[in-house]
Motif scaffolding. Structure first.
Motif, short mmCIF file in Angstrom:
data_model
loop_
_atom_site.label_atom_id
_atom_site.label_comp_id
_atom_site.label_asym_id
_atom_site.label_seq_id
_atom_site.Cartn_x
_atom_site.Cartn_y
_atom_site.Cartn_z
N UNK A 227 -2.19 9.49 -2.68
CA UNK A 227 -3.18 8.82 -3.52
C UNK A 227 -4.33 9.74 -3.90
N UNK A 228 -4.66 10.70 -3.05
CA UNK A 228 -5.69 11.68 -3.46
C UNK A 228 -5.25 12.39 -4.73
N UNK A 229 -3.95 12.65 -4.84
CA UNK A 229 -3.43 13.35 -6.02
C UNK A 229 -3.21 12.41 -7.21
N UNK A 230 -2.79 11.18 -6.92
CA UNK A 230 -2.26 10.33 -8.00
C UNK A 230 -3.01 9.02 -8.20
N UNK A 231 -4.16 8.85 -7.54
CA UNK A 231 -4.83 7.54 -7.56
C UNK A 231 -5.02 7.00 -8.98
N UNK A 232 -5.52 7.84 -9.87
CA UNK A 232 -5.85 7.35 -11.22
C UNK A 232 -4.60 7.07 -12.05
N UNK A 233 -3.48 7.64 -11.64
CA UNK A 233 -2.27 7.52 -12.47
C UNK A 233 -1.37 6.36 -12.07
N UNK A 275 -9.83 4.86 -2.22
CA UNK A 275 -10.63 4.32 -3.34
C UNK A 275 -12.12 4.59 -3.11
N UNK A 276 -12.58 4.34 -1.87
CA UNK A 276 -14.00 4.56 -1.57
C UNK A 276 -14.33 6.05 -1.64
N UNK A 277 -13.42 6.86 -1.09
CA UNK A 277 -13.65 8.31 -1.08
C UNK A 277 -13.75 8.87 -2.50
N UNK A 278 -12.89 8.37 -3.38
CA UNK A 278 -12.88 8.86 -4.76
C UNK A 278 -13.88 8.11 -5.64
N UNK A 279 -14.51 7.09 -5.06
CA UNK A 279 -15.49 6.27 -5.79
C UNK A 279 -14.88 5.67 -7.06
N UNK A 280 -13.75 5.02 -6.89
CA UNK A 280 -13.10 4.38 -8.03
C UNK A 280 -13.29 2.87 -7.96
N UNK A 281 -13.32 2.23 -9.12
CA UNK A 281 -13.42 0.76 -9.09
C UNK A 281 -12.03 0.14 -9.05
N UNK A 282 -11.04 0.83 -9.64
CA UNK A 282 -9.67 0.29 -9.66
C UNK A 282 -9.12 0.17 -8.24
N UNK A 283 -8.38 -0.93 -7.99
CA UNK A 283 -7.67 -1.07 -6.73
C UNK A 283 -6.21 -0.69 -6.93
N UNK A 284 -5.64 0.04 -5.99
CA UNK A 284 -4.19 0.25 -5.99
C UNK A 284 -3.59 -0.86 -5.13
N UNK A 285 -2.63 -1.58 -5.72
CA UNK A 285 -1.98 -2.68 -4.98
C UNK A 285 -0.68 -2.23 -4.36
N UNK A 286 0.02 -3.17 -3.71
CA UNK A 286 1.20 -2.82 -2.93
C UNK A 286 2.47 -3.37 -3.57
N UNK A 287 3.51 -2.56 -3.57
CA UNK A 287 4.84 -2.99 -4.01
C UNK A 287 5.75 -2.83 -2.80
N UNK A 288 6.06 -3.95 -2.15
CA UNK A 288 6.92 -3.88 -0.95
C UNK A 288 8.36 -3.90 -1.46
N UNK A 289 8.79 -2.77 -2.04
CA UNK A 289 10.01 -2.84 -2.84
C UNK A 289 11.31 -2.58 -2.09
N UNK A 290 11.27 -2.56 -0.77
CA UNK A 290 12.50 -2.67 0.04
C UNK A 290 12.11 -3.36 1.35
N UNK A 291 12.68 -4.51 1.61
CA UNK A 291 12.47 -5.19 2.89
C UNK A 291 13.68 -6.07 3.19
N UNK A 292 13.97 -6.20 4.43
CA UNK A 292 15.06 -7.14 4.83
C UNK A 292 15.35 -6.96 6.32
N UNK A 293 16.27 -7.78 6.80
CA UNK A 293 16.93 -7.51 8.08
C UNK A 293 18.08 -6.57 7.76
N UNK A 294 18.19 -5.47 8.50
CA UNK A 294 19.30 -4.52 8.31
C UNK A 294 19.70 -4.00 9.69
N UNK A 295 20.96 -4.20 10.04
CA UNK A 295 21.46 -3.66 11.32
C UNK A 295 21.77 -2.18 11.11
#
Ligand code: AHR
Length: 490
Positions: A227-233, A275-295
């Protein structure tokens, strides 16, 4: 029987559920695509080879978004192989499989339209980079008049695919990935790719790879560096997590929802710290794009040894306890719906999936189908903060719950009893909802926690009507040991 309580009050709102929380995942892995969603010659297949019986189940499941084409597969994938008339046959090193490329982007988009789902496309940032991601985007989304967009038109898609959600690679922290990278290397590449893609199509939503799971040694520092590298993108950081009874510890397995919540909260803290360190107003949200029970340990103990096309891989056969854990994972996602805006159960058909499809044979619902379909149907609207009080089940409270208020004013309580020994006598204070009654009440449980569905008994495990009462504003229900309950009030 032990007592449990909670309060349902519309004044305590967590946030509105993004329907994309009920996403799924189709990877070129095992039989998810071939003999899963796609099987030309199957009696239920349409003229494009798409299985109609599977499509019916996907629609019933209530899936909103489907991530494609991987997964580990994407980190060695050449998207051009899957478009146009010439389809090269390649090795897929991720799953030791032979990929015929008979199914590719165009076929997926035809399937997605038939299924009524939005596509979420992953680009290869393992063995490929910025240029290939831009080429794919131009092919997919640019209307026409360039070589790549005209190629799509020539391939039969006159209108652009208009794909809005894009994953910038997959699990790039994982040494099992072709083209695995350090956080700094990946963060820079993700930022460059995102910048270039947005120059072609500014209206994209972009997901940066977070850690492959919360047990990765670099979890936390990986997200912070990327996120330090890509926060704004980027708009989202990804989370992936699979749960199984490790070393036979069923109590810990039943607590998976709590582990998922801790993982989400830690990731939010990292995003907000950057976000606080970079002093940005935008929030980066979460994409939990793989989850399940898997043996997963079964797979690790028995990995494929031969190169094969559409081999039987990761075909977990889920039981009642797995369905209850999936219910608890859905509750965990809903409880954080303010920041987890997208999520994909991995995967959709045959491969660690709610739907099974036999080659040339029937398709049916696994046990885990049911909590997903109920959450996808009734978990729409505003999530209300409920704080259950109950005895412990191992390290966590036995009761795990959330409530969602729909636009029509109905409120649905989702509850899991994680205790293996005690039923919970639930008393839920619903006085703040005013004059409501119980509309419907279901429970999924079984005296045999290992009961499963099969081709010969496809409905052995399913939600059954349960008794709940509401008197003087108090909802009462008995939640059996290891159970998933859904109670609708309105
Ligand atoms: O869903 C199975 C695999 O799990 C995916 O390919 C990969 O991203 C994850 O490790």
């Amino acid at each position: 029987m032990t007592d449990a309580s909670l309060t349902i009050d519309p004044a305590f709102s967590i946030g509105t559920v993004d329907p994309r929380l009920f996403g799924s995942f189709v990877e070129h892995l095992g039989r998810c695509v071939y003999t899963g969603i796609y099987e030309p010659g199957h009696p239920a297949a349409d003229e494009s080879g798409l299985r109609r019986d599977v499509l019916d189940l996907v629609r019933e499941l209530g899936v909103t978004v489907v991530r494609y084409p991987g997964g580990n597969f994407v980190s060695g994938y050449r998207w051009e192989d899957g478009v146009g008339p010439d389809r090269p046959v390649r090795l897929d090193p991720a799953w030791k499989s032979i990929e015929t490329n008979e199914f590719g982007l165009g076929e997926f988009m035809t399937w997605a339209r038939a299924a009524g789902v939005a596509p979420m496309m992953a680009v290869n940032l393992g063995t490929r980079g910025v240029q290939e991601a831009c080429d794919l985007l131009e092919y997919a989304n640019h209307p026409s008049g360039t070589t790549l967009s005209d190629l799509r038109v020539k391939h039969g898609a006159a209108e652009p695919y208009d794909i809005r959600m894009w994953c910038l690679g997959n699990e790039m922290d994982g040494p099992w990935q072709t083209g695995h990278k350090t956080a700094r290397e990946y963060g820079r590449l993700a930022a460059e790719t995102a910048r270039a893609m947005r120059m072609i199509d500014p209206g994209l939503e972009l997901v940066a790879c977070g850690s492959s799971n919360a047990e990765m040694p670099t979890f936390g520092t990986w997200e912070a560096t990327v996120l330090e590298e890509a926060y704004d993108q980027v708009d989202y950081v990804s989370l992936h997590s699979y749960y199984e009874p490790k070393d036979g510890d069923v109590t810990a397995f039943l607590a998976s929802g709590a582990a998922m919540e801790a993982y989400i909260e830690d990731t939010i803290a990292t995003c907000d710290h950057v976000r606080a360190k970079l002093r940005r107003s935008k929030r980066v949200n979460l994409s939990f794009d793989e989850w399940n029970v898997w043996y997963l340990s079964r797979f690790q103990n028995d990995p494929p040894t031969e190169w094969a096309h559409a081999p039987r891989l990761l075909e977990d056969h889920y039981n009642v306890m797995d369905a209850v854990v999936v219910g608890s994972l859905l509750i965990a996602l809903l409880r954080h719906a303010d920041r987890v805006r997208m999520a994909c159960q991995a995967q959709l058909v045959n491969v660690i999936a709610p739907i099974v499809a036999q080659p040339g044979g029937p398709a049916w619902r696994q046990t885990i189908f049911h909590p997903f379909s109920q959450a996808a149907r009734y978990g729409r609207g505003e999530v209300l903060r409920v704080e259950p009080v109950s005895p412990a089940a191992g390290e966590v409270p036995a009761l795990h719950a959330t409530a969602v208020r729909g636009e029509d004013g109905t409120v649905t309580l989702f509850a899991v009893n994680r205790s293996r020994s005690d039923a919970l006598d639930l008393a839920a204070d619903a006085r703040a909802l005013g004059d409501v009654r119980v509309l419907e009440s279901w429970v999924l449980t079984d005296s045999d926690l290992d009961a499963r569905n099969s081709a010969t008994d496809p409905d052995r495990v399913r939600p059954r009507t349960a008794a709940s009462t509401l008197e003087d504003g108090v909802l009462r229900a008995v939640l059996p040991p290891v159970s998933w309950s859904v109670i609708r009030l309105g």
